[in-house]
Design an enzyme around this catalytic site. Sequence first.
Site, PDB file in Angstrom:
ATOM      1  N   TYR A 187     -16.921 -27.901 -31.819  1.00 51.89           N
ATOM      2  CA  TYR A 187     -17.978 -28.558 -32.606  1.00 51.89           C
ATOM      3  C   TYR A 187     -19.025 -29.219 -31.682  1.00 51.89           C
ATOM      4  CZ  TYR A 187     -19.845 -31.949 -36.072  1.00 51.89           C
ATOM      5  OH  TYR A 187     -20.648 -32.712 -36.895  1.00 51.89           O
ATOM      6  N   LYS A 234     -22.903 -28.211 -31.455  1.00 53.12           N
ATOM      7  CA  LYS A 234     -23.941 -29.185 -31.817  1.00 53.12           C
ATOM      8  C   LYS A 234     -24.905 -29.422 -30.646  1.00 53.12           C
ATOM      9  CE  LYS A 234     -23.295 -30.513 -36.151  1.00 53.12           C
ATOM     10  NZ  LYS A 234     -24.244 -30.051 -37.167  1.00 53.12           N
ATOM     11  N   SER A 242     -24.771 -33.954 -33.543  1.00 53.17           N
ATOM     12  CA  SER A 242     -23.707 -34.961 -33.604  1.00 53.17           C
ATOM     13  C   SER A 242     -23.539 -35.606 -32.236  1.00 53.17           C
ATOM     14  CB  SER A 242     -22.400 -34.270 -33.997  1.00 53.17           C
ATOM     15  OG  SER A 242     -21.306 -35.099 -33.723  1.00 53.17           O
TER      16      SER A 242
HETATM   17  N1  LIG Z   1     -20.447 -37.177 -41.391  1.00 52.84           N
HETATM   18  C1  LIG Z   1     -20.624 -37.413 -40.094  1.00 52.84           C
HETATM   19  O1  LIG Z   1     -20.145 -38.424 -39.552  1.00 52.84           O
HETATM   20  C2  LIG Z   1     -21.414 -36.445 -39.249  1.00 52.84           C
HETATM   21  C3  LIG Z   1     -21.551 -36.734 -37.892  1.00 52.84           C
HETATM   22  C4  LIG Z   1     -22.287 -35.880 -37.104  1.00 52.84           C
HETATM   23  C5  LIG Z   1     -22.893 -34.758 -37.655  1.00 52.84           C
HETATM   24  N2  LIG Z   1     -22.716 -34.478 -38.969  1.00 52.84           N
HETATM   25  C6  LIG Z   1     -23.332 -33.254 -39.480  1.00 52.84           C
HETATM   26  O2  LIG Z   1     -24.063 -33.521 -40.655  1.00 52.84           O
HETATM   27  C7  LIG Z   1     -24.125 -32.330 -41.441  1.00 52.84           C
HETATM   28  C8  LIG Z   1     -23.759 -32.662 -42.872  1.00 52.84           C
HETATM   29  O3  LIG Z   1     -22.366 -33.022 -42.915  1.00 52.84           O
HETATM   30  P1  LIG Z   1     -21.778 -34.086 -43.943  1.00 52.84           P
HETATM   31  O4  LIG Z   1     -21.161 -35.154 -43.135  1.00 52.84           O
HETATM   32  O5  LIG Z   1     -22.787 -34.436 -44.967  1.00 52.84           O
HETATM   33  O6  LIG Z   1     -20.572 -33.238 -44.553  1.00 52.84           O
HETATM   34  P2  LIG Z   1     -20.238 -32.794 -46.046  1.00 52.84           P
HETATM   35  O7  LIG Z   1     -18.964 -32.037 -45.952  1.00 52.84           O
HETATM   36  O8  LIG Z   1     -20.312 -33.942 -46.975  1.00 52.84           O
HETATM   37  O9  LIG Z   1     -21.437 -31.801 -46.423  1.00 52.84           O
HETATM   38  C9  LIG Z   1     -21.600 -30.576 -45.755  1.00 52.84           C
HETATM   39  C10 LIG Z   1     -21.977 -29.500 -46.778  1.00 52.84           C
HETATM   40  O10 LIG Z   1     -22.197 -28.285 -46.046  1.00 52.84           O
HETATM   41  C11 LIG Z   1     -21.673 -27.212 -46.812  1.00 52.84           C
HETATM   42  N3  LIG Z   1     -21.352 -26.101 -45.929  1.00 52.84           N
HETATM   43  C12 LIG Z   1     -20.422 -26.073 -44.954  1.00 52.84           C
HETATM   44  N4  LIG Z   1     -20.389 -24.866 -44.367  1.00 52.84           N
HETATM   45  C13 LIG Z   1     -21.326 -24.111 -44.979  1.00 52.84           C
HETATM   46  C14 LIG Z   1     -21.759 -22.774 -44.834  1.00 52.84           C
HETATM   47  N5  LIG Z   1     -21.212 -21.973 -43.917  1.00 52.84           N
HETATM   48  N6  LIG Z   1     -22.769 -22.323 -45.622  1.00 52.84           N
HETATM   49  C15 LIG Z   1     -23.330 -23.138 -46.542  1.00 52.84           C
HETATM   50  N7  LIG Z   1     -22.951 -24.417 -46.739  1.00 52.84           N
HETATM   51  C16 LIG Z   1     -21.956 -24.895 -45.974  1.00 52.84           C
HETATM   52  C17 LIG Z   1     -20.425 -27.787 -47.474  1.00 52.84           C
HETATM   53  O11 LIG Z   1     -20.051 -27.039 -48.606  1.00 52.84           O
HETATM   54  C18 LIG Z   1     -20.849 -29.222 -47.784  1.00 52.84           C
HETATM   55  O12 LIG Z   1     -21.335 -29.346 -49.110  1.00 52.84           O
HETATM   56  C19 LIG Z   1     -23.203 -31.314 -40.773  1.00 52.84           C
HETATM   57  O13 LIG Z   1     -23.964 -30.417 -40.003  1.00 52.84           O
HETATM   58  C20 LIG Z   1     -22.338 -32.177 -39.894  1.00 52.84           C
HETATM   59  O14 LIG Z   1     -21.818 -31.463 -38.802  1.00 52.84           O
HETATM   60  C21 LIG Z   1     -22.005 -35.305 -39.784  1.00 52.84           C
END
Ligand SMILES: NC(=O)c1ccc[n+]([C@@H]2O[C@H](COP(=O)([O-])OP(=O)(O)OC[C@H]3O[C@@H](n4cnc5c(N)ncnc54)[C@H](O)[C@@H]3O)[C@@H](O)[C@H]2O)c1
Length: 265
Positions: free
Chosen positions: A159, A163, A146
């Site tokens: 976080y 990351k 991130s």
């Molecule tokens: N959305 C953003 O703007 C953004 C920005 C930077 C990084 N990210 C990263 O992208 C990745 C995906 O996030 P997203 O935005 O799609 O979120 P999201 O909440 O839509 O999806 C994340 C999924 O991970 C699952 N999850 C969480 N903790 C878990 C665990 N301990 N074991 C198994 N599954 C688990 C959740 O149930 C969920 O379905 C993450 O690592 C997040 O940190 C997202």
Amino acid sequence: MGLLDGKVAIITGAGRGIGAAAAKLFAEQGASVVVSDLDKAPAEEVVGAIKKGGGKAVAVAGNVMEQSTNEALIKAALDNFKGLDILVPAAGFCNDKVIQKMELEDFRLMVRVHMEAPWMLCKLAYPHFKELSQDGNYRRVVFVASEAGTHGNAGQSNYGAAKSGAVGLMRVLTKEWLRIRVNCNCVAYGFVETRLTQSTSGQQILGANIGIPEQSRQMGEQFMMLRGGRILTPEEAAGAIFALAIPQADGVNGQLVEVDSGIGL
Ligand SMILES: NC(=O)c1ccc[n+]([C@@H]2O[C@H](COP(=O)([O-])OP(=O)(O)OC[C@H]3O[C@@H](n4cnc5c(N)ncnc54)[C@H](O)[C@@H]3O)[C@@H](O)[C@H]2O)c1
């Protein structure tokens, strides 16, 4: 003909958001996908959608912070699809607080999910990657970081630090795994429209409040618009993971790719 024909991928956090979009795209392009999530129902829904479209996938529910879940993921890939080519440890969430209000346990939770879990999955994959490398093909890990880690973001000391750790892990494994042809790269997202970036909704994961306060979300949106950027869709975010996973990118190794519509520059 798909760009990932014959490949076997494990994608964690694939029940929703970016992981779900990546699982669907990988399957559309010929990969067999182990769709993993903490929550069984959304993982099974993604598998249902993939199978309906003629793709191959299997759901494995579990918490990636547990060694047994990571073992089950590797086993599912080998038992169901007889291979292991691509790891995408995307599972995660955030638990925002300014440092003076944050407890050590809030910090450790983020380290466990964003650093320890990908480390465990990679460690368990190593013997299989080593053995399979004799076929001469390149394999992949695409880590998911991130811009909270690469640029910093107030309220995310847990976080952001975790990351950044995933970026460090990617760079170390790039060097350790050159000999066995496993390319390690990392995407770092800015703002993607998923449950993680919705206004605080009262939803919790493992006791942590997920989502971001509405005021912070609005400020983030305005900041981006002012700079000519935009919030990305999960499908656009998944496209970057896909681009790093295809055999046409065999020469790309050890890279951090910021995916943010250009505003991070
Ligand atoms: N959305 C953003 O703007 C953004 C920005 C930077 C990084 N990210 C990263 O992208 C990745 C995906 O996030 P997203 O935005 O799609 O979120 P999201 O909440 O839509 O999806 C994340 C999924 O991970 C699952 N999850 C969480 N903790 C878990 C665990 N301990 N074991 C198994 N599954 C688990 C959740 O149930 C969920 O379905 C993450 O690592 C997040 O940190 C997202």
